[in-house]
Design a protein around this motif. Structure first.
Motif, PDB file in Angstrom:
ATOM      1  N   VAL A 194     -20.549  26.210 -34.502  1.00  0.00           N
ATOM      2  CA  VAL A 194     -21.910  26.642 -34.188  1.00  0.00           C
ATOM      3  C   VAL A 194     -22.749  26.633 -35.465  1.00  0.00           C
ATOM      4  CG1 VAL A 194     -23.322  28.518 -33.262  1.00  0.00           C
ATOM      5  CG2 VAL A 194     -21.010  28.117 -32.349  1.00  0.00           C
ATOM      6  N   PRO A 195     -23.916  25.975 -35.462  1.00  0.00           N
ATOM      7  CA  PRO A 195     -24.780  26.037 -36.647  1.00  0.00           C
ATOM      8  C   PRO A 195     -25.241  27.467 -36.904  1.00  0.00           C
ATOM      9  CG  PRO A 195     -25.473  24.286 -35.144  1.00  0.00           C
ATOM     10  CD  PRO A 195     -24.466  25.113 -34.412  1.00  0.00           C
ATOM     11  N   ARG A 196     -25.150  27.899 -38.146  1.00  0.00           N
ATOM     12  CA  ARG A 196     -25.548  29.268 -38.490  1.00  0.00           C
ATOM     13  C   ARG A 196     -26.988  29.563 -38.108  1.00  0.00           C
ATOM     14  NH1 ARG A 196     -27.843  33.244 -39.051  1.00  0.00           N
ATOM     15  NH2 ARG A 196     -27.749  34.823 -40.695  1.00  0.00           N
ATOM     16  N   ASP A 197     -27.872  28.547 -38.225  1.00  0.00           N
ATOM     17  CA  ASP A 197     -29.293  28.785 -37.980  1.00  0.00           C
ATOM     18  C   ASP A 197     -29.710  28.460 -36.546  1.00  0.00           C
ATOM     19  OD1 ASP A 197     -29.016  26.068 -38.132  1.00  0.00           O
ATOM     20  OD2 ASP A 197     -30.502  25.765 -39.721  1.00  0.00           O
ATOM     21  N   ALA A 198     -28.745  28.293 -35.633  1.00  0.00           N
ATOM     22  CA  ALA A 198     -29.078  27.989 -34.245  1.00  0.00           C
ATOM     23  C   ALA A 198     -29.756  29.188 -33.581  1.00  0.00           C
ATOM     24  CB  ALA A 198     -27.823  27.615 -33.469  1.00  0.00           C
ATOM     25  N   GLN A 199     -30.655  28.909 -32.668  1.00  0.00           N
ATOM     26  CA  GLN A 199     -31.322  29.981 -31.932  1.00  0.00           C
ATOM     27  C   GLN A 199     -30.294  30.757 -31.119  1.00  0.00           C
ATOM     28  OE1 GLN A 199     -34.538  28.635 -29.480  1.00  0.00           O
ATOM     29  NE2 GLN A 199     -35.055  30.667 -28.709  1.00  0.00           N
ATOM     30  N   GLY A 200     -30.349  32.084 -31.222  1.00  0.00           N
ATOM     31  CA  GLY A 200     -29.426  32.938 -30.495  1.00  0.00           C
ATOM     32  C   GLY A 200     -28.253  33.439 -31.311  1.00  0.00           C
ATOM     33  N   VAL A 201     -28.101  32.969 -32.552  1.00  0.00           N
ATOM     34  CA  VAL A 201     -27.041  33.471 -33.440  1.00  0.00           C
ATOM     35  C   VAL A 201     -27.584  34.664 -34.218  1.00  0.00           C
ATOM     36  CG1 VAL A 201     -25.565  32.966 -35.419  1.00  0.00           C
ATOM     37  CG2 VAL A 201     -25.952  31.215 -33.672  1.00  0.00           C
ATOM     38  N   ASP A 202     -26.879  35.780 -34.146  1.00  0.00           N
ATOM     39  CA  ASP A 202     -27.295  36.993 -34.864  1.00  0.00           C
ATOM     40  C   ASP A 202     -26.102  37.531 -35.645  1.00  0.00           C
ATOM     41  OD1 ASP A 202     -28.748  39.203 -35.750  1.00  0.00           O
ATOM     42  OD2 ASP A 202     -28.187  40.407 -34.002  1.00  0.00           O
ATOM     43  N   ILE A 203     -26.207  37.510 -36.965  1.00  0.00           N
ATOM     44  CA  ILE A 203     -25.134  38.015 -37.825  1.00  0.00           C
ATOM     45  C   ILE A 203     -25.534  39.374 -38.382  1.00  0.00           C
ATOM     46  CG2 ILE A 203     -23.912  37.663 -40.005  1.00  0.00           C
ATOM     47  CD1 ILE A 203     -23.885  34.733 -39.478  1.00  0.00           C
ATOM     48  N   THR A 204     -24.627  40.332 -38.250  1.00  0.00           N
ATOM     49  CA  THR A 204     -24.843  41.669 -38.805  1.00  0.00           C
ATOM     50  C   THR A 204     -23.824  41.903 -39.905  1.00  0.00           C
ATOM     51  OG1 THR A 204     -25.534  42.442 -36.618  1.00  0.00           O
ATOM     52  CG2 THR A 204     -25.051  44.123 -38.271  1.00  0.00           C
ATOM     53  N   ASP A 205     -24.306  42.208 -41.089  1.00  0.00           N
ATOM     54  CA  ASP A 205     -23.422  42.458 -42.226  1.00  0.00           C
ATOM     55  C   ASP A 205     -22.975  43.914 -42.161  1.00  0.00           C
ATOM     56  OD1 ASP A 205     -22.030  42.294 -44.587  1.00  0.00           O
ATOM     57  OD2 ASP A 205     -23.797  42.573 -45.845  1.00  0.00           O
ATOM     58  N   ASP A 206     -22.088  44.212 -41.214  1.00  0.00           N
ATOM     59  CA  ASP A 206     -21.680  45.593 -40.963  1.00  0.00           C
ATOM     60  C   ASP A 206     -20.218  45.847 -41.319  1.00  0.00           C
ATOM     61  OD1 ASP A 206     -20.727  44.010 -38.933  1.00  0.00           O
ATOM     62  OD2 ASP A 206     -21.409  45.279 -37.286  1.00  0.00           O
ATOM     63  N   TRP A 207     -19.630  44.997 -42.145  1.00  0.00           N
ATOM     64  CA  TRP A 207     -18.273  45.252 -42.620  1.00  0.00           C
ATOM     65  C   TRP A 207     -18.310  46.393 -43.619  1.00  0.00           C
ATOM     66  CZ3 TRP A 207     -13.380  45.236 -41.985  1.00  0.00           C
ATOM     67  CH2 TRP A 207     -12.496  45.289 -43.066  1.00  0.00           C
ATOM     68  N   ASP A 208     -17.597  47.501 -43.321  1.00  0.00           N
ATOM     69  CA  ASP A 208     -17.598  48.643 -44.242  1.00  0.00           C
ATOM     70  C   ASP A 208     -16.181  49.096 -44.565  1.00  0.00           C
ATOM     71  OD1 ASP A 208     -16.903  49.790 -41.840  1.00  0.00           O
ATOM     72  OD2 ASP A 208     -18.336  51.440 -41.948  1.00  0.00           O
ATOM     73  N   GLY A 209     -15.236  48.168 -44.527  1.00  0.00           N
ATOM     74  CA  GLY A 209     -13.884  48.493 -44.967  1.00  0.00           C
ATOM     75  C   GLY A 209     -13.875  48.902 -46.433  1.00  0.00           C
ATOM     76  N   PHE A 210     -12.879  49.718 -46.820  1.00  0.00           N
ATOM     77  CA  PHE A 210     -12.885  50.197 -48.211  1.00  0.00           C
ATOM     78  C   PHE A 210     -12.370  49.137 -49.182  1.00  0.00           C
ATOM     79  CE2 PHE A 210      -8.780  52.406 -46.821  1.00  0.00           C
ATOM     80  CZ  PHE A 210      -7.917  51.553 -47.482  1.00  0.00           C
ATOM     81  N   GLY A 211     -11.854  48.031 -48.673  1.00  0.00           N
ATOM     82  CA  GLY A 211     -11.431  46.931 -49.529  1.00  0.00           C
ATOM     83  C   GLY A 211     -12.021  45.621 -49.073  1.00  0.00           C
ATOM     84  N   GLN A 212     -11.853  44.580 -49.919  1.00  0.00           N
ATOM     85  CA  GLN A 212     -12.416  43.255 -49.617  1.00  0.00           C
ATOM     86  C   GLN A 212     -13.876  43.406 -49.196  1.00  0.00           C
ATOM     87  OE1 GLN A 212      -9.943  41.831 -51.237  1.00  0.00           O
ATOM     88  NE2 GLN A 212      -9.938  40.095 -49.854  1.00  0.00           N
ATOM     89  N   ARG A 213     -14.641  44.118 -49.997  1.00  0.00           N
ATOM     90  CA  ARG A 213     -15.929  44.637 -49.568  1.00  0.00           C
ATOM     91  C   ARG A 213     -17.029  43.599 -49.463  1.00  0.00           C
ATOM     92  NH1 ARG A 213     -18.172  49.169 -52.754  1.00  0.00           N
ATOM     93  NH2 ARG A 213     -19.238  49.644 -50.788  1.00  0.00           N
ATOM     94  N   VAL A 214     -16.896  42.464 -50.175  1.00  0.00           N
ATOM     95  CA  VAL A 214     -17.982  41.481 -50.119  1.00  0.00           C
ATOM     96  C   VAL A 214     -17.526  40.179 -49.452  1.00  0.00           C
ATOM     97  CG1 VAL A 214     -19.227  42.465 -52.063  1.00  0.00           C
ATOM     98  CG2 VAL A 214     -17.528  40.683 -52.487  1.00  0.00           C
TER      99      VAL A 214
END
Length: 416
Positions: A201-221
């Protein structure tokens, strides 16, 4: 300590990745790949602690990483890549993970998708997507789903004229924040039977919504958050068979697990590398040792020896597993793929043990001073503990034991 970066607010819905600024270098050989990885790792390492502490998404570092050519090293030689061995891929991953384990993990699913493409993609699909990677475009992933106790995938692939629509939601989407394409595990109904596919799926396709909601205490980025698909259009040529690639013996699973083992090996190396100078220069000797320096404490020396041996065993098992993966890729069969899966499972057990041991003993041997927040030494344990939870080691032991005791071949899926 001086800051290497200006802290920036985290955007929970970051904009799509910019187009590659330059065509990446074309790596030609395994030896060149390893040399480039050592150079890139040296460039990435200095900012790792601050990126972790302040959760600074590594956009600039990823551009450097991709421009080096390392993200294209598994593209076959016939299609313009280096076609490196499994051992080289594993060592490159370990070198980057030693510098920054988040950066080591981000391309894990990129390489996984390239293996799916190699195994199940058509020649036209291979030419197109390998060409995208050689041009510097990154692949993320949207494989896992949460909120259900079973492992069924509920993201659907719905017919739409001469193409498809993708509808659903994913989590643990490592690398999707940074990706240009998001290979997504989807389910389509065919003749009353649900079949799984990997839709690019193209990242910029209409209907794709990415939320940067990873909040694990490791592998943070790692960007391992959520991706939602709202009737996203994909072309027929962007959909690659997935389930059928596990109904026959292929190396998709062993390659995926080899990369995970390499990431943990990198963490183990980094933790031990941080332990040694800290013990020499900062740690205080225990009073009963009756020595002037902690590095002269005989019990401490013994534990450093144990940790080093664990690490060397992990390195040896990873190299051994890589040879089995190479053999299975060259001649995939029931036995060769099973043997590769078992060899990789053995390596995964040992790299998990080495990463957790080295990152824990850093504190045991360094003492309370090692826990001071500004030192950032806790990131090794947090990263090891988080990443080694990807799939349970207890089932690696089971697979190994069942293979050698009962000659039971391991299941074929992405976790073995």
């Amino acid at each position: 300590m001086p800051l290497l970066y200006e802290p920036v607010p985290v955007d929970s819905h970051p904009a799509p990745a910019a187009a590659p600024r330059q065509v990446p270098h074309r790596i030609q050989t395994d030896a060149e790949a390893l040399a480039v990885a050592r150079r890139v790792a040296a460039e990435l390492a200095p900012g790792a602690a601050q990126r972790d502490r302040e959760r600074l998404l590594p956009w600039t570092e990823l551009d450097t990483f991709v421009a080096s050519g390392l993200w294209a090293i598994t593209v076959p030689k016939a299609l313009g890549g280096a076609g490196v061995s499994a051992g080289t891929l594993a060592e490159v991953t370990a070198l980057i993970a030693e510098a920054d384990s988040s950066l080591g993990q981000i391309p894990q699913n990129h390489f996984y998708a390239l293996e799916v493409l190699r195994v199940g993609g058509s020649p036209a699909q291979q030419r197109f997507f390998y060409g995208e990677v050689l041009a510097g475009r990154r692949l993320g992933n949207a494989l896992a789903e949460i909120g259900h106790k079973d492992f069924q995938r509920r993201t659907r692939l719905i017919p739409d004229g001469d193409g498809w629509r993708v509808q659903g939601r994913k989590f643990y989407c490592t690398g999707a924040v940074y990706a240009h394409w998001i290979p997504t595990l989807v389910v389509a109904e065919e003749a009353g039977r649900p079949l799984q596919y990997l839709a690019f799926v193209p990242r910029d396709a209409q209907g794709v919504d990415i939320t940067d909601d990873w909040d694990g205490f490791g592998q943070r980025v790692t960007g391992s958050g959520s991706v939602a698909f709202d009737h996203v259009r994909v072309e027929a040529d962007w959909v690659v068979p997935f389930q059928t690639s596990f109904e026959r013996p292929t190396t998709i699973g062993p390659v995926a697990q080899l990369l995970h083992a390499a990431i943990d090996l990198g963490v183990a190396r980094a933790a031990l590398a941080a332990t040694l100078p800290f013990v020499r220069e900062e740690a205080r000797p225990w009073i009963d040792a009756k020595v002037a320096r902690a590095a002269e404490d005989p019990l401490l020396i013994q534990q450093v020896g144990e940790t080093t041996v664990q690490l060397r065993a992990a390195e040896a098992l990873l190299r051994r597993a890589s040879r089995f993966v190479d053999a299975a890729q060259a001649a995939p069969g029931e036995r060769s793929v099973a043997e590769a899966s078992i060899a990789v499972a053995e390596a995964r057990v040992q790299t998990t043990t080495a990463a957790l041991d080295a990152s824990t003993r850093l504190f045991e041997l360094g003492g309370t001073a090692a826990t001071l927040d500004h030192r950032g030494l806790d990131r090794f344990w947090r990263n090891a503990r988080t990443h080694t939870l990807h799939d349970p080691v207890r089932w690696k032991y089971h697979a190994v034991g069942n293979f050698f005791l009962n000659d039971r071949l391991p299941p074929r899926h992405g976790a073995l």
